[in-house]
Design an enzyme around this catalytic site. Structure first.
Site, PDB file in Angstrom:
ATOM      1  N   ASP A  43     -20.255  92.898 -45.483  1.00 16.68           N
ATOM      2  CA  ASP A  43     -20.436  91.568 -45.795  1.00 16.68           C
ATOM      3  C   ASP A  43     -20.029  90.640 -44.825  1.00 16.68           C
ATOM      4  O   ASP A  43     -20.547  89.773 -44.169  1.00 16.68           O
ATOM      5  CB  ASP A  43     -19.745  91.332 -47.172  1.00 16.68           C
ATOM      6  CG  ASP A  43     -19.474  89.845 -47.683  1.00 16.68           C
ATOM      7  OD1 ASP A  43     -19.602  89.031 -46.939  1.00 16.68           O
ATOM      8  OD2 ASP A  43     -19.174  89.407 -48.825  1.00 16.68           O
ATOM      9  N   HIS A  55     -24.932  96.860 -47.855  1.00 14.33           N
ATOM     10  CA  HIS A  55     -25.033  95.845 -46.678  1.00 14.33           C
ATOM     11  C   HIS A  55     -25.265  96.528 -45.391  1.00 14.33           C
ATOM     12  O   HIS A  55     -25.912  95.881 -44.577  1.00 14.33           O
ATOM     13  CB  HIS A  55     -23.404  95.507 -46.649  1.00 14.33           C
ATOM     14  CG  HIS A  55     -23.142  94.430 -47.585  1.00 14.33           C
ATOM     15  ND1 HIS A  55     -22.467  94.744 -48.679  1.00 14.33           N
ATOM     16  CD2 HIS A  55     -23.117  92.990 -47.526  1.00 14.33           C
ATOM     17  CE1 HIS A  55     -22.416  93.786 -49.652  1.00 14.33           C
ATOM     18  NE2 HIS A  55     -22.785  92.761 -48.749  1.00 14.33           N
ATOM     19  N   CYS A 108     -25.518  90.608 -46.233  1.00 19.05           N
ATOM     20  CA  CYS A 108     -26.544  90.929 -46.932  1.00 19.05           C
ATOM     21  C   CYS A 108     -27.743  89.957 -46.678  1.00 19.05           C
ATOM     22  O   CYS A 108     -28.812  90.410 -46.726  1.00 19.05           O
ATOM     23  CB  CYS A 108     -26.461  91.576 -48.362  1.00 19.05           C
ATOM     24  SG  CYS A 108     -26.325  90.335 -49.522  1.00 19.05           S
ATOM     25  N   TYR A 109     -27.565  88.725 -46.656  1.00 16.72           N
ATOM     26  CA  TYR A 109     -28.337  87.681 -46.726  1.00 16.72           C
ATOM     27  C   TYR A 109     -28.994  87.631 -45.259  1.00 16.72           C
ATOM     28  O   TYR A 109     -29.980  86.855 -45.037  1.00 16.72           O
ATOM     29  CB  TYR A 109     -27.855  86.552 -47.099  1.00 16.72           C
ATOM     30  CG  TYR A 109     -27.279  86.132 -48.506  1.00 16.72           C
ATOM     31  CD1 TYR A 109     -28.447  86.291 -49.704  1.00 16.72           C
ATOM     32  CD2 TYR A 109     -25.931  86.245 -48.680  1.00 16.72           C
ATOM     33  CE1 TYR A 109     -27.778  86.537 -50.882  1.00 16.72           C
ATOM     34  CE2 TYR A 109     -25.628  86.446 -50.134  1.00 16.72           C
ATOM     35  CZ  TYR A 109     -26.475  86.527 -51.186  1.00 16.72           C
ATOM     36  OH  TYR A 109     -26.117  86.597 -52.406  1.00 16.72           O
ATOM     37  N   HIS A 152     -31.421  81.065 -55.114  1.00 17.04           N
ATOM     38  CA  HIS A 152     -30.750  82.175 -54.717  1.00 17.04           C
ATOM     39  C   HIS A 152     -31.561  82.800 -53.774  1.00 17.04           C
ATOM     40  O   HIS A 152     -32.658  82.832 -53.861  1.00 17.04           O
ATOM     41  CB  HIS A 152     -30.495  83.138 -55.875  1.00 17.04           C
ATOM     42  CG  HIS A 152     -29.645  84.364 -55.576  1.00 17.04           C
ATOM     43  ND1 HIS A 152     -29.770  85.213 -54.709  1.00 17.04           N
ATOM     44  CD2 HIS A 152     -28.381  84.590 -55.862  1.00 17.04           C
ATOM     45  CE1 HIS A 152     -28.809  86.113 -54.244  1.00 17.04           C
ATOM     46  NE2 HIS A 152     -27.737  85.734 -55.185  1.00 17.04           N
ATOM     47  N   LYS A 171     -21.786  78.420 -51.376  1.00 18.15           N
ATOM     48  CA  LYS A 171     -21.372  79.640 -51.333  1.00 18.15           C
ATOM     49  C   LYS A 171     -21.147  80.186 -49.968  1.00 18.15           C
ATOM     50  O   LYS A 171     -21.415  79.514 -48.826  1.00 18.15           O
ATOM     51  CB  LYS A 171     -22.397  80.739 -51.776  1.00 18.15           C
ATOM     52  CG  LYS A 171     -22.533  80.602 -53.612  1.00 18.15           C
ATOM     53  CD  LYS A 171     -21.171  80.408 -54.269  1.00 18.15           C
ATOM     54  CE  LYS A 171     -21.285  80.398 -55.894  1.00 18.15           C
ATOM     55  NZ  LYS A 171     -19.987  80.325 -56.348  1.00 18.15           N
ATOM     56  N   ASP A 190     -20.706  99.263 -46.834  1.00 18.80           N
ATOM     57  CA  ASP A 190     -21.024 100.189 -48.019  1.00 18.80           C
ATOM     58  C   ASP A 190     -22.799 100.402 -47.473  1.00 18.80           C
ATOM     59  O   ASP A 190     -23.250  99.697 -46.539  1.00 18.80           O
ATOM     60  CB  ASP A 190     -21.162  99.453 -49.119  1.00 18.80           C
ATOM     61  CG  ASP A 190     -21.573  98.026 -49.312  1.00 18.80           C
ATOM     62  OD1 ASP A 190     -23.047  97.931 -48.842  1.00 18.80           O
ATOM     63  OD2 ASP A 190     -20.779  97.054 -49.677  1.00 18.80           O
ATOM     64  N   ARG A 200     -26.354  80.915 -51.864  1.00 13.57           N
ATOM     65  CA  ARG A 200     -26.470  79.857 -52.698  1.00 13.57           C
ATOM     66  C   ARG A 200     -25.841  78.659 -51.989  1.00 13.57           C
ATOM     67  O   ARG A 200     -25.214  79.015 -51.259  1.00 13.57           O
ATOM     68  CB  ARG A 200     -26.087  80.229 -54.252  1.00 13.57           C
ATOM     69  CG  ARG A 200     -26.715  81.056 -54.766  1.00 13.57           C
ATOM     70  CD  ARG A 200     -26.174  81.435 -56.173  1.00 13.57           C
ATOM     71  NE  ARG A 200     -24.989  82.293 -56.048  1.00 13.57           N
ATOM     72  CZ  ARG A 200     -23.961  82.274 -56.799  1.00 13.57           C
ATOM     73  NH1 ARG A 200     -24.012  81.515 -58.098  1.00 13.57           N
ATOM     74  NH2 ARG A 200     -22.960  83.284 -56.680  1.00 13.57           N
TER      75      ARG A 200
END
Length: 472
Positions: free
Chosen positions: A385, A395, A319-320, A263, A314, A392, A311
């Site tokens: 996202d 994020h 956020c990534y 992850h 996905k 939010d 991942r």
């Protein structure tokens, strides 16, 4: 994903209003994928839907006319995002009651996000102190809310929030003696840390504990009552690097604990932890298979979106931009080593060092995804996202952090003489200047420390304050 994003010849940024032909990079990030898997699955359908959702924003057709720069990117709506974060630090509606155990995270996300946008967050010092003091338990650590058990995640968030507002009064909120005793109780015989007494043991615990210990300059000696003491460990960091190394999976990524799926967030936690245990060009190479890790991290960036997934198989998620995008400064430091020195092993070869200097991911691809797809264009503001999601605080913080990583280059300019010295590394950030700069200077955010995810001066201040402490 391998693209030509950051390998185009160096060019000057095009002034707003000039007309020019699109580059290969822009074509990859504004049109559908040239190859589609003929096997139709739920996963492939969701991926196709995400591409269709993002393309109108990436191509500019879903953006207001006249709101984009010469490269088709909208500006960072700085004031709207600032307003959103300030509002998140106020009184929240009843629907947030279920998030009460996460209150320290809201403090950190909002304060860090505001700092990235250039705001002075010291104005929140007194409010933060009065709010978090009752959350500290006599047995050590901070809970998520009043009357709850201490947890490493909320303790990490609270310590960082206190560091962000700064000042002796904020630093002294932390009971360092009870914190040390509590961390000793979380240290496990296999070298890792539980997140709470009797709770789960994972790589988040390794990172959160390492951050807390190094910011507060806690003694490294273990108390005799620690579960790890009976197993032969004498220090809080004993066996920790080896435990983190066992979390690397067959894919090359990092899992929460040995034997499960990799992850992106755990990869950042692992690299951050190792970069505290020792300088990254030594510790990361010592405990990780770096080429495999680079391969897995590279596979997390998608075209045409330009963002990262967390991942394998996905979807991209804003956020990534931090959890994966924030890995690259640490990987680059691992490959390059300090000036005048050299990284060793396969990851420290001349080719690897040159690749790190030229960027190992598509910075412009990520910047395009963030500015086009992650900004909430409603009156609400904040970052999200992807276009179908609401903004939010979580994020907003991590998308801005990822934007900072993409806009800047971090260099490890001095390293500690020995791994037992916790604060000997010195980092410097500068604007990333290779290739085309596709954003305007008004859209550049502040720099953020690649290990601690706070501004450099915030890290320096708290470490200097506690650096002279011997014991408690």
């Amino acid at each position: 994903m391998a693209t030509a994003a950051d390998t185009v010849p160096d060019q000057q940024a095009v002034p707003s209003g000039d007309v020019r032909a699109p580059t290969l990079h822009e074509a990859l990030l504004s049109t559908g994928p040239p190859i589609r898997d003929i096997l139709d699955t739920d996963t492939s359908r969701l991926q196709a839907e995400t591409v269709d959702e993002c393309l109108p924003f990436l191509s500019g057709t879903a953006l207001e006319e006249g709101s984009v720069n010469a490269f088709g990117l909208p500006h960072l709506d700085r004031q709207r995002h600032i307003k959103f974060l300030h509002k998140q630090l106020g009184t929240l509606p009843a629907g947030y009651m279920s998030a009460d155990p996460s209150r320290p995270w809201f403090f950190y996300w909002c304060l860090a996000g505001l700092a990235l946008l250039g705001e002075d967050v010291a104005v929140y010092r007194s409010r933060l102190i009065s709010t978090v003091q009752p959350m500290q338990n006599a047995t050590g650590g901070f809970a998520g809310g009043f009357g709850q058990l201490s947890h490493l995640a909320t303790t990490y968030a609270t310590v960082l929030a206190l560091a962000l507002v700064g000042g002796e009064e904020a630093y002294e909120v932390v009971d360092r003696r009870s914190m040390w005793k509590w961390l000793c109780s979380l240290k496990q015989p296999d070298g890792g840390f539980q997140m709470a007494v009797g709770g789960e043991e994972d790589v988040r615990g390794a990172y959160c504990a390492a951050v807390i210990i190094s910011l507060l300059n806690l003694p490294l000696d273990l108390s005799p009552g620690s579960p790890a003491y009976a197993a032969g460990h004498t220090g809080l960091f004993g066996g920790l690097g080896e435990w983190v190394g066992r979390c690397q999976t067959y894919e090359g990524g990092v899992s929460a604990f040995p034997g499960i799926e990799a992850h992106g967030a755990y990869a950042f936690c692992a690299l951050g932890c190792l970069s505290i245990l020792d300088s990254p060009h030594r510790s990361i190479q010592r405990h990780m298979d770096v080429p495999q890790l680079i391969s897995w991290l590279s596979s997390r960036q998608y075209a045409p979106e330009g963002g990262f997934s967390g991942r394998t198989n996905k979807l991209v998620d804003g956020c990534y931009s931090h959890w994966v995008g924030g890995c690259w400064p640490l990987i680059e430091a691992c490959l390059e080593g300090p000036p005048g020195g050299s990284a060793t092993g396969p990851a420290g070869s001349g080719d690897a060092q040159a690749a790190a200097k030229n960027s190992l991911f598509s910075r412009n691809g990520l910047i395009r995804y963030i500015l086009c797809c992650c900004q909430d264009w409603s009156k609400r503001g904040g970052l999200r996202d992807k276009p179908s999601k609401y903004s939010d605080a979580y994020h907003t913080c991590y998308v801005l952090s990822g934007l900072s990583s993409a806009q800047h280059k971090w260099n490890l300019v001095a390293t500690r003489a020995h791994e037992s010295i916790l604060t000997g590394d010195r980092w410097e950030a500068s604007p990333y200047t290779k290739g085309q700069q596709i954003f305007d200077e008004c859209d550049r955010v502040q720099t953020i420390h690649p290990v601690y995810v706070m501004p450099q001066h915030v890290v320096d201040s708290i470490q200097k304050y506690f650096g002279s402490r011997q014991g408690f």
